[in-house]
Scaffold this motif. Structure first.
Motif, PDB file in Angstrom:
ATOM      1  N   TRP A 292     -47.940  10.280   2.691  1.00 20.48           N
ATOM      2  CA  TRP A 292     -47.291   9.602   3.813  1.00 20.48           C
ATOM      3  C   TRP A 292     -48.148   8.467   4.337  1.00 20.48           C
ATOM      4  O   TRP A 292     -47.676   7.391   4.655  1.00 20.48           O
ATOM      5  CB  TRP A 292     -47.040  10.587   4.963  1.00 20.48           C
ATOM      6  CG  TRP A 292     -45.737  11.274   4.877  1.00 20.48           C
ATOM      7  CD1 TRP A 292     -45.504  12.582   4.624  1.00 20.48           C
ATOM      8  CD2 TRP A 292     -44.458  10.682   5.067  1.00 20.48           C
ATOM      9  NE1 TRP A 292     -44.167  12.841   4.636  1.00 20.48           N
ATOM     10  CE2 TRP A 292     -43.506  11.703   4.908  1.00 20.48           C
ATOM     11  CE3 TRP A 292     -44.024   9.380   5.363  1.00 20.48           C
ATOM     12  CZ2 TRP A 292     -42.141  11.474   5.029  1.00 20.48           C
ATOM     13  CZ3 TRP A 292     -42.660   9.145   5.480  1.00 20.48           C
ATOM     14  CH2 TRP A 292     -41.746  10.185   5.317  1.00 20.48           C
TER      15      TRP A 292
ATOM     16  N   GLN B 153     -43.562   4.938  11.041  1.00 20.62           N
ATOM     17  CA  GLN B 153     -43.975   5.552   9.780  1.00 20.62           C
ATOM     18  C   GLN B 153     -45.438   5.963   9.839  1.00 20.62           C
ATOM     19  O   GLN B 153     -45.812   7.061   9.423  1.00 20.62           O
ATOM     20  CB  GLN B 153     -43.782   4.564   8.628  1.00 20.62           C
ATOM     21  CG  GLN B 153     -42.350   4.179   8.350  1.00 20.62           C
ATOM     22  CD  GLN B 153     -41.688   5.172   7.430  1.00 20.62           C
ATOM     23  OE1 GLN B 153     -41.511   6.323   7.781  1.00 20.62           O
ATOM     24  NE2 GLN B 153     -41.337   4.734   6.253  1.00 20.62           N
TER      25      GLN B 153
ATOM     26  N   LEU C 122     -47.249   6.527  12.497  1.00 18.20           N
ATOM     27  CA  LEU C 122     -47.426   7.620  13.451  1.00 18.20           C
ATOM     28  C   LEU C 122     -47.012   8.945  12.842  1.00 18.20           C
ATOM     29  O   LEU C 122     -47.642   9.983  13.058  1.00 18.20           O
ATOM     30  CB  LEU C 122     -46.584   7.358  14.698  1.00 18.20           C
ATOM     31  CG  LEU C 122     -47.153   6.354  15.673  1.00 18.20           C
ATOM     32  CD1 LEU C 122     -46.164   6.117  16.776  1.00 18.20           C
ATOM     33  CD2 LEU C 122     -48.447   6.864  16.238  1.00 18.20           C
ATOM     34  N   ARG C 123     -45.927   8.899  12.076  1.00 20.01           N
ATOM     35  CA  ARG C 123     -45.464  10.113  11.436  1.00 20.01           C
ATOM     36  C   ARG C 123     -46.514  10.657  10.493  1.00 20.01           C
ATOM     37  O   ARG C 123     -46.742  11.866  10.425  1.00 20.01           O
ATOM     38  CB  ARG C 123     -44.173   9.792  10.694  1.00 20.01           C
ATOM     39  CG  ARG C 123     -43.419  10.994  10.312  1.00 20.01           C
ATOM     40  CD  ARG C 123     -42.102  10.611   9.683  1.00 20.01           C
ATOM     41  NE  ARG C 123     -41.639  11.671   8.845  1.00 20.01           N
ATOM     42  CZ  ARG C 123     -41.126  12.803   9.281  1.00 20.01           C
ATOM     43  NH1 ARG C 123     -41.012  13.003  10.571  1.00 20.01           N
ATOM     44  NH2 ARG C 123     -40.723  13.724   8.451  1.00 20.01           N
TER      45      ARG C 123
ATOM     46  N   LEU D 251     -49.172  12.324  12.575  1.00 22.75           N
ATOM     47  CA  LEU D 251     -48.787  13.601  13.167  1.00 22.75           C
ATOM     48  C   LEU D 251     -48.640  14.674  12.101  1.00 22.75           C
ATOM     49  O   LEU D 251     -48.898  15.842  12.354  1.00 22.75           O
ATOM     50  CB  LEU D 251     -47.492  13.446  13.958  1.00 22.75           C
ATOM     51  CG  LEU D 251     -47.635  12.672  15.260  1.00 22.75           C
ATOM     52  CD1 LEU D 251     -46.296  12.502  15.931  1.00 22.75           C
ATOM     53  CD2 LEU D 251     -48.570  13.391  16.194  1.00 22.75           C
ATOM     54  N   GLN D 252     -48.223  14.253  10.910  1.00 22.65           N
ATOM     55  CA  GLN D 252     -48.083  15.242   9.848  1.00 22.65           C
ATOM     56  C   GLN D 252     -49.428  15.815   9.464  1.00 22.65           C
ATOM     57  O   GLN D 252     -49.540  16.972   9.083  1.00 22.65           O
ATOM     58  CB  GLN D 252     -47.419  14.610   8.640  1.00 22.65           C
ATOM     59  CG  GLN D 252     -46.977  15.644   7.639  1.00 22.65           C
ATOM     60  CD  GLN D 252     -46.337  14.991   6.454  1.00 22.65           C
ATOM     61  OE1 GLN D 252     -46.828  13.993   5.964  1.00 22.65           O
ATOM     62  NE2 GLN D 252     -45.239  15.542   6.002  1.00 22.65           N
TER      63      GLN D 252
ATOM     64  N   TYR E  58     -53.223  14.660  16.457  1.00 20.51           N
ATOM     65  CA  TYR E  58     -52.399  14.304  17.606  1.00 20.51           C
ATOM     66  C   TYR E  58     -53.110  13.342  18.546  1.00 20.51           C
ATOM     67  O   TYR E  58     -52.544  12.360  18.996  1.00 20.51           O
ATOM     68  CB  TYR E  58     -51.972  15.568  18.364  1.00 20.51           C
ATOM     69  CG  TYR E  58     -51.228  16.541  17.501  1.00 20.51           C
ATOM     70  CD1 TYR E  58     -51.639  17.862  17.380  1.00 20.51           C
ATOM     71  CD2 TYR E  58     -50.114  16.145  16.785  1.00 20.51           C
ATOM     72  CE1 TYR E  58     -50.964  18.751  16.580  1.00 20.51           C
ATOM     73  CE2 TYR E  58     -49.441  17.027  15.975  1.00 20.51           C
ATOM     74  CZ  TYR E  58     -49.865  18.324  15.881  1.00 20.51           C
ATOM     75  OH  TYR E  58     -49.205  19.200  15.079  1.00 20.51           O
TER      76      TYR E  58
ATOM     77  N   ALA F   9     -53.264   9.953  17.261  1.00 20.23           N
ATOM     78  CA  ALA F   9     -51.990   9.237  17.365  1.00 20.23           C
ATOM     79  C   ALA F   9     -51.847   8.604  18.745  1.00 20.23           C
ATOM     80  O   ALA F   9     -51.463   7.442  18.873  1.00 20.23           O
ATOM     81  CB  ALA F   9     -50.838  10.197  17.095  1.00 20.23           C
ATOM     82  N   VAL F  10     -52.176   9.383  19.771  1.00 22.81           N
ATOM     83  CA  VAL F  10     -52.066   8.835  21.125  1.00 22.81           C
ATOM     84  C   VAL F  10     -53.040   7.678  21.302  1.00 22.81           C
ATOM     85  O   VAL F  10     -52.698   6.609  21.811  1.00 22.81           O
ATOM     86  CB  VAL F  10     -52.341   9.932  22.169  1.00 22.81           C
ATOM     87  CG1 VAL F  10     -52.348   9.342  23.560  1.00 22.81           C
ATOM     88  CG2 VAL F  10     -51.308  11.031  22.074  1.00 22.81           C
TER      89      VAL F  10
END
Lengths: 486, 498
Positions: A331, A405, A407-408, A411-412, A416, A419-420
């Motif tokens: 990803w 995409q 960010l996904r 997170l995957q 976390y 991401a923030v």
């Protein structure tokens, strides 16, 4: 061999171009059409290239053609074609410039990029990288009389040489351990249970921990070399000067496609997992990425010159891409490639639109020059609006889905907090992107300043098409996003 | 029937038509915008007519959009959405009429932006897919940003950038929350989120992420500083749209996202939210009382009213068990009526003041005096708007506040006692506003030349006042429309998820 028809055609095109001048054929006027014809042929050919083509010489695999390679090639060709088309106008305006050599430089750069993204061998990678970069150094120094351009070119060459040197040193260490220049088999090499030596066993025999340390150090050098080329903090010192010194279409050529290429190199080199490269390597790259984002956006906020602003913003965007690449997940890689492609297209278009405008006979240099653009050139202003909001990542533009995409992917992989942390700089970026939009739409032009558009109908319709595309792809992103999923 | 999509894309079509007409004469631009706006009202009527009072979503449409990521083009209307969608259509039409009457330049762009805001807001109200909702939520910022920046006051650039940055900051956290939930659920559908089991710490994180976004949008007390600037710098139609439609996105978000998806966290954080609401109600009302700029005054009054909305939503978690059955529905019904009522009354106040501003050219309270003698018609209607803002019985503002106060009294005596202060404080600032502007002697020369309201303006004022009084006397209309949806929300809000 037929799989590399595209590159063969490109090489022949370059040779033809170079021998045209001594034969007196006119290429100085709109020589760009010739270039684009060659590129177009390449594009068509590359669509039909057989997948899985491999170039091997004496049992060493140099180049591999994969399914997604041709899509990226199409993207690179398109970006370069746009840059070349607008470069033509700039060259016409400059005197004492021979366009034949310059177009051949662009074609050489494109050829280099093609070879880079197909390389699976250290040597071929380095040679292709140099083939890609040397024309770029020369293109920056386009205007012999412009001291700024010359200084920028000098800095670029020095930094490029330095980064290649660091890269090569890392390659040499890796070769010392693995004994093989091919980097498809890294995983095996790194998780090996016995030491491996390529020279006399009594002279160079490594124990496993020593081998892993050497491998890690080598990988670190390779990483740093690539980060240098990408232009992320703290290896970014050349970016601002190079962007400032070069003319706009050249900035488009060096700021768009090469980033895609470096991202792909990264993916190829670091595919898979290694025993030698553990979490700490990923965290180094995360730190570089996050630091680059914050640093880039904050510095861009303080800039008054447009090219410097875009240079620092490219730092930040590439930092975001680095975070995605450091995940070494499917990803992450996919989203990084999407992001660099989308970013590359947008940025190329922004640079060429700025280059196609003149204010009082000089180039558009300062942010203040954009004042009142919406009244003078409504379609250009609208395109810049779409492009800037797309770069910011606001729906309903395409750039939003590129960010989602990435960010996904984050997170995957369960990062976390990261991401923030990587989303917050978007607000800082909004500070200067909104300022640009505000200058264009909410201010009136300075009295007496006239912003003219230097270009014909084709140029103008390109920007209309580009803005429509940015919105349309934002509404139907699946057209692009499903094309690259292998 | 694809009525949902029609309602949604009507705004986009309107915007496109407006842009294409940028070179036509002003009359054609105005006429087409008015016709399209009226078509919007017809659409709202169709939605109303085809709506059954059921608990589930109607006019549902589901198409794959990004199926690899689990994002679908999923629309659906229930009672809560319907009320707000109809409000949006009405306010958009009124904004267009306002622009026709009051504003003097950039017509096609203004119409395009108003239609854009309408489309994005309706999209947010009817989206049943979290990513679709987020796209519309963020996208509604763009036309409003452009509108305030292009047709605004002197400090408009600062105000509009502040609005955009502040709202975007909250939305980023919302995006993270949505992405996290989508990972757990495997899809972005709101219905799947509702059924998703979450631990308390997960719920806390998601609740805080969502609340930050909605609290900034609504706005709630510590995050309200963008609203007075945005309102005072926006043009009349912009303020109307902002106050009546965009603020309701925050309230809608609480009802649609927080209550069903993270009910345990709502229960746990309800005291905090109630305290913040009370601070908004009382403290902001005190701030409103000392304002000298009329638009800032109305803006702060809006914040105070939105505090009432959040009180109504979260005080229901403070209700004791025996009072649950009777009062919980009352509270949410009051929230809906209050949102719609505040939409109408604040639009009216901004509209009426816009008419005054067009004639007098000043936003300062001190520059107005004795307007009743010069513009009696406007004074009559403005009085009705202010009475609704105050919460005077007979107007819709009373109904919403009364229900919420009843419910909060059942929840906690001191909460209600503090909230009731709004009745007093809003009367103070409302009547102060009326006294300064309309009563007294006509002091300024310019006032003598001011003409009373003309036909288009009269239509606008009558429409809004009629709506306010009609809903004030027959709030049953709104309550009955939203009842099943609110009851479903209440059931979802009391689920214990872990």
């Amino acid at each position: 061999m037929s799989g590399f028809l595209c590159e063969i055609v490109l090489s022949l095109g370059i040779l033809l171009l170079l021998i045209m001048k001594p034969f007196g054929l006119r290429t100085s006027v709109h020589g760009c059409y010739y270039v684009m014809l060659v590129m177009g042929i390449c594009a068509v050919i590359s669509c039909y290239a057989p997948v899985g083509t491999v170039l091997q010489v004496s049992a060493q695999t140099f180049f591999v053609m994969e399914k997604w390679t041709y899509v990226v090639k199409l993207g690179i060709l398109l970006m370069s074609a746009v840059g070349v088309y607008f470069l033509d106008d700039v060259l016409l305006r400059m005197q004492n410039v021979s366009s034949v050599e310059i177009f051949s430089l662009v074609l050489l750069q494109t050829l280099g990029m093609f070879f880079v993204i197909m390389s699976v061998h250290w040597i071929s990678l380095v040679v292709s990288l140099e083939l890609m970069y040397l024309p770029m150094y020369a293109l920056v120094a386009l205007k012999a009389s412009d001291k700024r351009a010359q200084e920028a070119a000098c800095k670029y060459i020095l930094m490029g040489a330095l980064s290649t040197g660091i890269f090569l040193y890392g390659v040499s260490l890796i070769y010392a351990v693995t004994g093989d220049f091919n980097f498809v088999n890294w995983r095996e090499m790194a998780s090996m249970t016995h030491a491996y030596a390529h020279t006399d066993p009594e002279v160079l025999w490594l124990t496993l921990p020593q081998a892993q340390t050497l491998l890690a150090v080598g990988a670190l050098f390779v990483t740093v070399g690539l980060l240098f080329k990408m232009g992320v903090a703290p290896f970014h010192w050349w970016v601002r000067d190079v962007y400032e010194g070069a003319t706009y279409p050249v900035v488009a050529l060096i700021g768009g496609a090469p980033k895609v290429v470096i991202a792909l190199v990264w993916i190829r080199v670091f595919m898979g997992e290694y025993a030698a490269l553990d979490e700490s390597w990923a965290w180094i790259v995360f730190a570089v990425g996050v630091g680059s984002m914050y640093f880039g956006h904050m510095m861009a906020l303080a800039q008054e010159r447009i090219r410097a602003l875009m240079a620092y913003s490219s730092l930040a965007h590439m930092g975001f891409v680095m975070i995605a690449l450091a995940l070494i997940s499917q990803w992450g890689n996919q989203s990084a490639v999407f992001y660099t492609l989308g970013y590359g297209f947008t940025v190329v278009s922004v640079f060429v639109v700025l280059g196609a405008m003149q204010i009082d006979g000089r180039d558009v240099l300062l942010m203040e020059d954009l004042k009142g653009l919406s009244k003078h050139q409504p379609w250009l202003a609208f395109f810049l609006l779409c492009a800037l909001f797309s770069l910011l990542g606001v729906p309903p533009f395409f750039g939003f889905f590129l960010k989602v995409q990435v960010l996904r992917a984050l997170l995957q992989a369960k990062y976390y907090v990261l991401a923030v942390v990587s989303l917050i700089p978007m607000v800082i970026a909004a500070g200067y992107y909104l300022r640009a939009v505000s200058l264009m739409y909410f201010h009136d032009a300075e009295t007496g300043q006239v912003l003219t558009f230097v270009g014909g109908r084709v140029h103008r319709s390109y920007f209309v098409l580009a803005s429509v595309l940015l919105i349309a792809l934002g509404v139907f992103p699946n057209i692009i996003l499903s094309a690259l999923i292998p | 029937m694809y009525l949902s999509s029609l309602a949604l894309w009507h705004g986009a079509v309107g915007a496109g038509v407006a842009v294409l007409q940028s070179r036509s004469s002003v009359w054609i631009q105005k006429l087409t915008a008015l016709v399209l706006g009226f078509l919007g009202l017809v659409l709202a009527g169709c939605l109303w007519y085809g709506f059954d009072q059921r608990m589930d979503y109607q006019f549902e449409e589901r198409l794959p959009w990004l199926p690899d990521l689990g994002i679908h083009y999923h629309l659906g209307i229930d009672g809560v959405s319907l009320g707000l969608v109809m409000l949006t259509f009405v306010i958009a039409f009124l904004s267009i009429l306002t622009v026709c009457c009051l504003e003097g330049k950039l017509f096609s762009q203004t119409f395009a932006l108003i239609f854009g805001v309408q489309a994005m807001s309706i999209g947010a109200f009817i989206a049943l897919d979290a990513m679709l909702f987020y796209v519309f939520w963020e996208a509604s910022l763009l036309p409003m940003f452009m509108y305030i920046g292009m047709c605004g006051g002197r400090e408009r650039r600062h105000a509009t950038k502040k609005y955009f940055l502040y709202t975007m900051f909250g939305s980023l956290f919302f995006l993270i929350g949505v992405l996290y939930l989508a990972f757990q659920a495997g899809t972005f559908s709101l219905l799947a989120f509702r059924d998703l089991p979450l631990s308390f710490s997960e719920q806390s994180f998601v609740f805080l992420a969502f609340t930050l976004a909605f609290a900034i949008k609504l706005p709630m007390f510590p995050f309200h500083s963008w609203l007075p600037d945005a309102h005072s710098q926006a043009s009349t139609a912009g303020s109307m749209l902002l106050a009546a439609v965009l603020l309701k996105l925050g309230g809608y978000g609480f009802l649609r996202f927080n209550l069903p998806i993270v009910p345990d966290a709502c229960q746990a954080y309800a005291p905090l939210m109630v305290v913040l609401s009370l601070v908004a109600i009382v403290y902001i009302a005190l701030v409103t009382m000392v304002q000298t700029d009329v638009k800032r005054l109305i803006a702060y009054a809006s914040i105070s009213h939105m505090g009432m909305v959040t009180l109504g939503i979260f005080a229901l978690y403070l209700l004791p068990q025996h009072a649950m059955d009777t009062y919980q529905f009352l509270g949410l019904a009051g929230v809906m009526v209050h949102m719609i009522g505040h939409g109408l009354s604040s639009a009216g106040m901004f509209l009426g003041f816009g008419m005054l501003y067009a004639r007098m050219g000043s936003r300062q309270l001190a520059d107005y005096s004795g307007m009743m003698r010069v513009m009696p018609t406007l004074s009559l209607f403005y009085m009705i708007f202010v009475l609704s803002a105050i919460g005077f019985p007979g107007t819709v503002g009373f109904v919403g506040e009364f229900f919420i106060l009843l419910m909060s009294m059942a929840a906690n005596f001191w909460v209600a006692a503090t909230a009731v202060l709004t009745m007093l404080l809003s009367a103070v600032y409302g009547l102060r506003l009326i006294r300064h502007i309309f009563y007294g002697r006509v002091m300024h020369d310019q006032a003598h030349c001011a003409l009373d309201v003309m036909l288009g303006e009269k239509l606008l004022l009558m429409f809004l006042s009629a709506g306010i009084i009609a809903l004030g006397v027959f709030p049953e209309v709104v309550v009955r429309m939203t009842a099943p949806a609110l009851q479903r929300t209440l059931l979802e809000a009391q689920v214990q998820k872990f």
